[in-house]
Design an enzyme around this catalytic site. Structure first.
Site, PDB file in Angstrom:
ATOM      1  CB  CYS A   1      -3.826   2.091  -2.540  1.00  0.00           C
ATOM      2  SG  CYS A   1      -2.532   0.963  -1.964  1.00  0.00           S
TER       3      CYS A   1
ATOM      4  CB  CYS B   1      -0.992   0.069   1.247  1.00  0.00           C
ATOM      5  SG  CYS B   1      -2.293   0.996   0.996  1.00  0.00           S
TER       6      CYS B   1
ATOM      7  CB  CYS C   1       4.166  -5.235  -7.354  1.00  0.00           C
ATOM      8  SG  CYS C   1       3.594  -5.083  -5.759  1.00  0.00           S
TER       9      CYS C   1
END
Length: 143
Positions: free
Chosen positions: A85, A11, A89
């Site tokens: 959010c 996050c 990655c």
């Protein structure tokens, strides 16, 4: 997946949702799963409302600190879960990527964080059933 699956919760600030998810997974799966959490722009402390909400269910995250997301953390994880959010990655072949759409607890009181905490628990329980079924370790589910 290795004998012991590894999960990374991501996050932006690594101060609320990802911290609660990591704590739930550690609490419920025990040593059956390796748990990490991180953020692309970590905050300076864990959200106090998240700390309070988790304390209400007997899980202490008051000593946790937000951590920066690294390529190595992603590479070392079997499952990478972003928390709704907009964070991303680094993508590596063979990894599983999930996005859990969760309300942001930032700036909210504990009353608003409780339902987020409970939703995360349900998601984590489903994850455990998939990646680390059975076995020993962790606490039994509260009734």
């Amino acid at each position: 997946m290795a004998d012991k699956p590894s999960v990374l919760f991501v996050c932006v600030h690594n101060a609320g949702r990802s911290q609660m998810a990591a704590a739930w997974l550690t609490h419920l799966a025990g040593d059956r799963v390796e748990v990490r959490s991180a953020g692309s722009d970590p905050g300076d402390r864990v959200n106090p409302a998240a700390v309070e909400a988790m304390a209400e269910v007997g899980i202490d995250i008051s000593r946790e600190m937000p951590k920066i997301l690294t390529v190595d953390a992603v590479r070392a994880s079997d499952v990478c879960i972003t928390m709704g959010c907009g964070d991303t990655c680094p993508v590596f072949p063979g990894k599983r990527y999930l996005d859990w759409q969760l309300e942001d607890p930032a700036g909210q009181g504990v009353e608003a964080v409780r339902p987020i905490r409970d939703e995360i628990r349900v998601l984590v329980e489903g994850l455990i059933a998939e990646i680390a079924p059975g076995g020993h370790g962790g606490a039994p589910a509260a009734g």
